[in-house]
Design a protein around this motif. Structure first.
Motif, short mmCIF file in Angstrom:
data_model
loop_
_atom_site.label_atom_id
_atom_site.label_comp_id
_atom_site.label_asym_id
_atom_site.label_seq_id
_atom_site.Cartn_x
_atom_site.Cartn_y
_atom_site.Cartn_z
N ILE A 50 69.85 30.75 24.51
CA ILE A 50 70.45 30.02 25.63
C ILE A 50 69.35 29.70 26.64
CG2 ILE A 50 72.11 30.12 27.52
CD1 ILE A 50 73.80 31.97 25.77
N GLU A 51 69.08 28.42 26.84
CA GLU A 51 67.91 28.00 27.62
C GLU A 51 68.21 27.83 29.11
OE1 GLU A 51 66.58 24.48 25.65
OE2 GLU A 51 65.42 25.62 24.17
N ARG A 52 69.48 27.70 29.47
CA ARG A 52 69.84 27.55 30.89
C ARG A 52 70.82 28.65 31.27
NH1 ARG A 52 70.96 22.11 29.57
NH2 ARG A 52 73.12 22.46 30.17
N TRP A 53 70.46 29.41 32.28
CA TRP A 53 71.34 30.45 32.77
C TRP A 53 71.02 30.73 34.23
CZ3 TRP A 53 68.64 34.73 34.47
CH2 TRP A 53 67.37 34.94 33.90
N SER A 54 72.00 31.31 34.92
CA SER A 54 71.82 31.61 36.33
C SER A 54 72.79 32.72 36.74
CB SER A 54 72.04 30.37 37.19
OG SER A 54 73.38 29.91 37.06
N PHE A 55 72.53 33.30 37.90
CA PHE A 55 73.45 34.28 38.46
C PHE A 55 73.26 34.32 39.97
CE2 PHE A 55 69.68 36.92 37.67
CZ PHE A 55 69.53 37.54 38.90
N ASN A 56 74.23 34.90 40.66
CA ASN A 56 74.08 35.21 42.08
C ASN A 56 74.59 36.62 42.32
OD1 ASN A 56 76.97 35.15 43.12
ND2 ASN A 56 76.82 33.13 42.17
N GLY A 57 74.04 37.26 43.31
CA GLY A 57 74.43 38.64 43.59
C GLY A 57 73.70 39.20 44.79
N LYS A 58 73.55 40.50 44.81
CA LYS A 58 72.89 41.18 45.92
C LYS A 58 71.82 42.12 45.37
CE LYS A 58 73.97 43.44 50.33
NZ LYS A 58 75.05 43.98 51.18
N LEU A 198 64.56 48.77 42.32
CA LEU A 198 65.44 47.62 42.53
C LEU A 198 66.85 47.97 42.08
CD1 LEU A 198 63.14 44.91 40.84
CD2 LEU A 198 63.15 45.57 43.26
N ILE A 199 67.84 47.57 42.87
CA ILE A 199 69.24 47.69 42.46
C ILE A 199 69.88 46.32 42.63
CG2 ILE A 199 71.47 48.77 42.88
CD1 ILE A 199 70.03 51.22 43.93
N LEU A 200 70.32 45.76 41.52
CA LEU A 200 70.90 44.41 41.52
C LEU A 200 72.36 44.48 41.12
CD1 LEU A 200 70.65 41.30 41.57
CD2 LEU A 200 69.92 41.42 39.18
N VAL A 201 73.22 43.97 41.99
CA VAL A 201 74.65 43.84 41.69
C VAL A 201 74.95 42.35 41.54
CG1 VAL A 201 77.01 44.25 42.49
CG2 VAL A 201 75.21 45.95 42.94
N ILE A 202 75.41 41.95 40.36
CA ILE A 202 75.60 40.53 40.05
C ILE A 202 77.07 40.16 40.23
CG2 ILE A 202 75.45 38.78 38.23
CD1 ILE A 202 73.09 40.40 37.09
N ASN A 203 77.32 39.15 41.05
CA ASN A 203 78.69 38.70 41.29
C ASN A 203 79.16 37.70 40.25
OD1 ASN A 203 78.86 40.25 43.67
ND2 ASN A 203 77.87 38.62 44.85
N TRP A 205 77.78 35.30 36.70
CA TRP A 205 76.83 34.79 35.71
C TRP A 205 77.24 33.38 35.29
CZ3 TRP A 205 72.28 36.36 33.78
CH2 TRP A 205 71.91 37.71 33.88
N GLN A 206 76.26 32.61 34.92
CA GLN A 206 76.52 31.31 34.32
C GLN A 206 75.56 31.09 33.16
OE1 GLN A 206 77.12 27.96 36.92
NE2 GLN A 206 76.28 26.52 35.45
N LEU A 207 76.13 30.83 32.00
CA LEU A 207 75.35 30.47 30.82
C LEU A 207 75.72 29.06 30.44
CD1 LEU A 207 75.73 33.69 28.62
CD2 LEU A 207 73.88 33.12 30.20
N GLU A 208 74.82 28.11 30.69
CA GLU A 208 75.11 26.70 30.46
C GLU A 208 76.44 26.35 31.12
OE1 GLU A 208 74.64 26.16 26.23
OE2 GLU A 208 72.47 26.04 26.43
N ALA A 209 77.49 26.02 30.34
CA ALA A 209 78.75 25.59 30.94
C ALA A 209 79.72 26.73 31.20
CB ALA A 209 79.44 24.55 30.04
N ASN A 210 79.37 27.98 30.79
CA ASN A 210 80.30 29.10 30.89
C ASN A 210 80.02 29.90 32.14
OD1 ASN A 210 81.50 28.51 28.40
ND2 ASN A 210 79.82 29.53 27.33
N THR A 211 81.06 30.19 32.94
CA THR A 211 80.90 31.02 34.11
C THR A 211 81.94 32.13 34.12
OG1 THR A 211 82.36 29.63 35.45
CG2 THR A 211 79.98 29.13 35.51
N LEU A 212 81.56 33.24 34.77
CA LEU A 212 82.52 34.33 34.93
C LEU A 212 82.17 35.13 36.15
CD1 LEU A 212 84.88 35.98 33.66
CD2 LEU A 212 83.15 37.49 32.71
N GLY A 213 83.13 35.31 37.05
CA GLY A 213 82.91 36.17 38.21
C GLY A 213 83.25 37.60 37.85
N ALA A 214 82.60 38.55 38.49
CA ALA A 214 82.82 39.95 38.18
C ALA A 214 84.24 40.38 38.48
CB ALA A 214 81.83 40.82 38.97
N SER A 215 84.92 39.66 39.36
CA SER A 215 86.29 40.04 39.72
C SER A 215 87.33 39.49 38.76
CB SER A 215 86.60 39.54 41.13
OG SER A 215 86.52 38.11 41.19
N GLN A 216 86.92 38.61 37.83
CA GLN A 216 87.89 38.00 36.94
C GLN A 216 88.19 38.91 35.77
OE1 GLN A 216 86.83 34.02 35.85
NE2 GLN A 216 86.16 33.50 37.91
#
Length: 216
Positions: A50-58, A198-203, A205-216
Protein backbone atom coordinates in the motif's frame (compact mmCIF):
# COMPACT_ATOMS: atom_id res chain seq x y z
CA UNK A 1 -38.00 -37.11 47.75
CA UNK A 2 -36.12 -38.51 50.78
CA UNK A 3 -32.95 -37.05 52.24
CA UNK A 4 -30.62 -39.42 50.32
CA UNK A 5 -32.17 -38.54 46.94
CA UNK A 6 -31.97 -34.82 47.69
CA UNK A 7 -28.30 -35.25 48.61
CA UNK A 8 -27.61 -37.14 45.36
CA UNK A 9 -29.33 -34.46 43.26
CA UNK A 10 -27.34 -31.71 44.95
CA UNK A 11 -24.10 -33.66 44.44
CA UNK A 12 -24.89 -34.18 40.73
CA UNK A 13 -25.60 -30.47 40.25
CA UNK A 14 -22.37 -29.55 42.02
CA UNK A 15 -20.40 -32.04 39.91
CA UNK A 16 -21.96 -30.66 36.72
CA UNK A 17 -21.11 -27.07 37.67
CA UNK A 18 -17.53 -28.02 38.53
CA UNK A 19 -17.09 -29.95 35.28
CA UNK A 20 -18.52 -27.07 33.24
CA UNK A 21 -16.20 -24.59 34.98
CA UNK A 22 -13.19 -26.79 34.27
CA UNK A 23 -14.24 -27.04 30.62
CA UNK A 24 -14.48 -23.25 30.32
CA UNK A 25 -11.10 -22.85 31.96
CA UNK A 26 -9.55 -25.38 29.57
CA UNK A 27 -11.05 -23.61 26.56
CA UNK A 28 -9.87 -20.23 27.80
CA UNK A 29 -6.35 -21.59 28.20
CA UNK A 30 -6.11 -22.73 24.60
CA UNK A 31 -4.41 -20.41 22.14
CA UNK A 32 -4.57 -20.63 18.40
CA UNK A 33 -1.10 -21.10 16.95
CA UNK A 34 0.56 -18.12 15.32
CA UNK A 35 -0.07 -18.29 11.55
CA UNK A 36 2.62 -19.93 9.47
CA UNK A 37 5.52 -17.84 8.23
CA UNK A 38 4.19 -17.91 4.68
CA UNK A 39 0.85 -16.43 5.76
CA UNK A 40 2.53 -13.76 7.87
CA UNK A 41 4.83 -12.86 4.99
CA UNK A 42 1.86 -12.54 2.65
CA UNK A 43 -0.07 -10.34 5.10
CA UNK A 44 2.92 -8.06 5.66
CA UNK A 45 3.65 -7.85 1.95
CA UNK A 46 0.07 -6.75 1.28
CA UNK A 47 0.43 -3.96 3.84
CA UNK A 48 3.86 -3.04 2.50
CA UNK A 49 2.45 -2.75 -1.03
CA UNK A 50 0.00 0.00 0.00
CA UNK A 51 1.78 3.12 -1.27
CA UNK A 52 -0.48 5.81 0.23
CA UNK A 53 -1.37 5.91 3.90
CA UNK A 54 -1.85 8.43 6.66
CA UNK A 55 -2.95 8.83 10.25
CA UNK A 56 -3.63 11.47 12.88
CA UNK A 57 -3.25 11.23 16.61
CA UNK A 58 -1.33 12.47 19.63
CA UNK A 59 2.37 12.03 20.27
CA UNK A 60 4.17 12.23 23.58
CA UNK A 61 7.93 12.79 23.38
CA UNK A 62 10.51 12.49 26.12
CA UNK A 63 14.07 13.19 25.01
CA UNK A 64 17.23 14.75 26.45
CA UNK A 65 16.32 18.31 27.38
CA UNK A 66 12.78 18.02 26.03
CA UNK A 67 9.37 16.72 27.05
CA UNK A 68 6.31 17.52 24.99
CA UNK A 69 2.89 16.36 23.86
CA UNK A 70 1.71 17.33 20.38
CA UNK A 71 -0.94 16.46 17.83
CA UNK A 72 0.51 14.71 14.82
CA UNK A 73 -0.51 13.97 11.25
CA UNK A 74 1.55 11.77 8.96
CA UNK A 75 0.97 11.43 5.22
CA UNK A 76 3.05 8.92 3.26
CA UNK A 77 3.06 8.39 -0.50
CA UNK A 78 5.65 5.89 -1.62
CA UNK A 79 8.95 7.34 -0.32
CA UNK A 80 7.62 10.89 0.18
CA UNK A 81 6.08 12.04 3.47
CA UNK A 82 4.70 15.08 5.25
CA UNK A 83 4.64 15.14 9.05
CA UNK A 84 2.65 17.87 10.80
CA UNK A 85 3.01 18.71 14.51
CA UNK A 86 0.69 21.01 16.43
CA UNK A 87 0.95 21.98 20.10
CA UNK A 88 -2.07 21.86 22.45
CA UNK A 89 -4.59 24.67 21.95
CA UNK A 90 -2.87 25.60 18.70
CA UNK A 91 0.33 26.66 20.45
CA UNK A 92 3.26 26.15 18.08
CA UNK A 93 3.41 24.12 14.91
CA UNK A 94 5.97 22.50 12.66
CA UNK A 95 5.95 20.62 9.39
CA UNK A 96 8.58 18.27 8.06
CA UNK A 97 8.47 16.93 4.52
CA UNK A 98 10.86 14.53 2.92
CA UNK A 99 11.74 12.79 -0.31
CA UNK A 100 14.62 10.60 -1.43
CA UNK A 101 16.52 13.84 -2.12
CA UNK A 102 16.34 15.24 1.41
CA UNK A 103 14.12 16.73 4.10
CA UNK A 104 12.76 20.18 4.96
CA UNK A 105 11.54 21.43 8.33
CA UNK A 106 9.35 24.53 8.59
CA UNK A 107 8.91 25.98 12.08
CA UNK A 108 8.09 29.45 13.42
CA UNK A 109 8.43 30.99 9.98
CA UNK A 110 11.90 29.50 9.47
CA UNK A 111 12.91 26.86 6.95
CA UNK A 112 15.63 24.29 7.54
CA UNK A 113 16.94 21.72 5.08
CA UNK A 114 19.16 18.64 5.20
CA UNK A 115 20.07 15.60 3.16
CA UNK A 116 18.00 13.34 5.43
CA UNK A 117 15.35 13.66 8.13
CA UNK A 118 17.43 12.03 10.86
CA UNK A 119 20.17 14.66 10.53
CA UNK A 120 17.59 17.44 10.39
CA UNK A 121 15.89 16.36 13.63
CA UNK A 122 19.26 16.05 15.36
CA UNK A 123 20.43 19.45 14.17
CA UNK A 124 17.24 21.21 15.29
CA UNK A 125 16.36 19.32 18.48
CA UNK A 126 19.53 17.56 19.59
CA UNK A 127 18.12 14.05 19.63
CA UNK A 128 17.70 11.31 17.06
CA UNK A 129 14.55 9.99 15.44
CA UNK A 130 14.70 7.01 13.04
CA UNK A 131 12.32 8.44 10.43
CA UNK A 132 13.25 5.93 7.73
CA UNK A 133 12.46 2.96 10.00
CA UNK A 134 9.33 4.63 11.39
CA UNK A 135 7.49 4.36 8.09
CA UNK A 136 7.58 0.59 8.66
CA UNK A 137 7.37 0.49 12.45
CA UNK A 138 4.27 2.68 12.56
CA UNK A 139 2.35 0.07 10.56
CA UNK A 140 3.61 -2.71 12.87
CA UNK A 141 6.03 -3.93 10.21
CA UNK A 142 9.67 -4.79 10.79
CA UNK A 143 11.97 -2.51 8.85
CA UNK A 144 13.90 -4.43 6.16
CA UNK A 145 16.87 -6.05 7.89
CA UNK A 146 18.42 -9.44 8.36
CA UNK A 147 16.67 -11.80 10.77
CA UNK A 148 19.40 -11.58 13.43
CA UNK A 149 18.91 -7.82 13.71
CA UNK A 150 15.34 -7.97 14.96
CA UNK A 151 13.31 -9.69 17.67
CA UNK A 152 9.56 -10.04 17.16
CA UNK A 153 6.72 -11.10 19.47
CA UNK A 154 3.27 -11.84 18.03
CA UNK A 155 -0.14 -12.76 19.41
CA UNK A 156 -2.20 -15.77 18.37
CA UNK A 157 -3.48 -13.90 15.30
CA UNK A 158 0.01 -13.05 14.17
CA UNK A 159 -0.31 -9.37 15.07
CA UNK A 160 2.89 -7.77 16.26
CA UNK A 161 2.98 -7.13 20.02
CA UNK A 162 6.57 -5.97 20.26
CA UNK A 163 9.76 -5.77 18.32
CA UNK A 164 13.34 -4.77 18.96
CA UNK A 165 15.33 -3.41 16.09
CA UNK A 166 18.15 -0.93 15.43
CA UNK A 167 18.50 -0.21 19.16
CA UNK A 168 14.80 0.58 19.59
CA UNK A 169 12.17 -1.33 21.55
CA UNK A 170 8.56 -0.99 20.33
CA UNK A 171 5.26 -2.18 21.83
CA UNK A 172 1.93 -2.31 19.98
CA UNK A 173 -1.65 -2.43 21.27
CA UNK A 174 -5.26 -1.38 20.57
CA UNK A 175 -5.37 -2.78 17.05
CA UNK A 176 -8.33 -1.89 14.82
CA UNK A 177 -9.25 -2.77 11.29
CA UNK A 178 -8.86 -0.57 8.24
CA UNK A 179 -10.40 -2.48 5.36
CA UNK A 180 -8.70 -5.87 5.49
CA UNK A 181 -5.69 -4.65 7.45
CA UNK A 182 -5.20 -4.53 11.22
CA UNK A 183 -3.25 -1.49 12.37
CA UNK A 184 -2.15 -0.43 15.86
CA UNK A 185 -3.93 2.28 17.81
CA UNK A 186 -1.12 2.73 20.33
CA UNK A 187 2.62 2.49 19.91
CA UNK A 188 5.36 2.88 22.49
CA UNK A 189 8.90 3.27 21.19
CA UNK A 190 12.01 3.67 23.30
CA UNK A 191 15.76 3.85 22.81
CA UNK A 192 17.61 3.50 26.09
CA UNK A 193 20.91 4.40 24.44
CA UNK A 194 19.55 7.66 23.04
CA UNK A 195 17.35 8.47 26.03
CA UNK A 196 14.30 8.91 23.78
CA UNK A 197 10.79 7.62 24.50
CA UNK A 198 7.75 8.09 22.25
CA UNK A 199 4.11 7.27 22.96
CA UNK A 200 1.77 7.56 19.99
CA UNK A 201 -2.01 7.25 20.25
CA UNK A 202 -3.60 7.07 16.79
CA UNK A 203 -7.14 8.37 16.35
CA UNK A 204 -7.64 7.53 12.69
CA UNK A 205 -5.83 5.54 10.01
CA UNK A 206 -6.28 5.90 6.29
CA UNK A 207 -5.06 3.42 3.72
CA UNK A 208 -5.74 4.80 0.25
CA UNK A 209 -9.56 5.01 0.17
CA UNK A 210 -10.19 3.14 3.46
CA UNK A 211 -10.56 5.01 6.74
CA UNK A 212 -11.37 3.96 10.27
CA UNK A 213 -11.58 5.96 13.48
CA UNK A 214 -10.55 4.30 16.71
CA UNK A 215 -14.00 4.95 18.14
CA UNK A 216 -15.81 3.09 15.36
Amino acid sequence: MNEVNRWLCSWRRLAFVCAFALLLQACAGKHMPVPADAELDRREQQLMNIERWSFNGKLGVKAPGESASVYITWHQQQQDYVIGLQGPLGQGSAKMSGTERGAVLEQDGERYQSDDAESLVFQRFGWQLPVQQLKYWLRALPAPASADERQLERDEQGLLLSQQQAGWSLQYSQYHWVGEQALPGKIKAESAALGVRLILVINQWQLEANTLGASQ
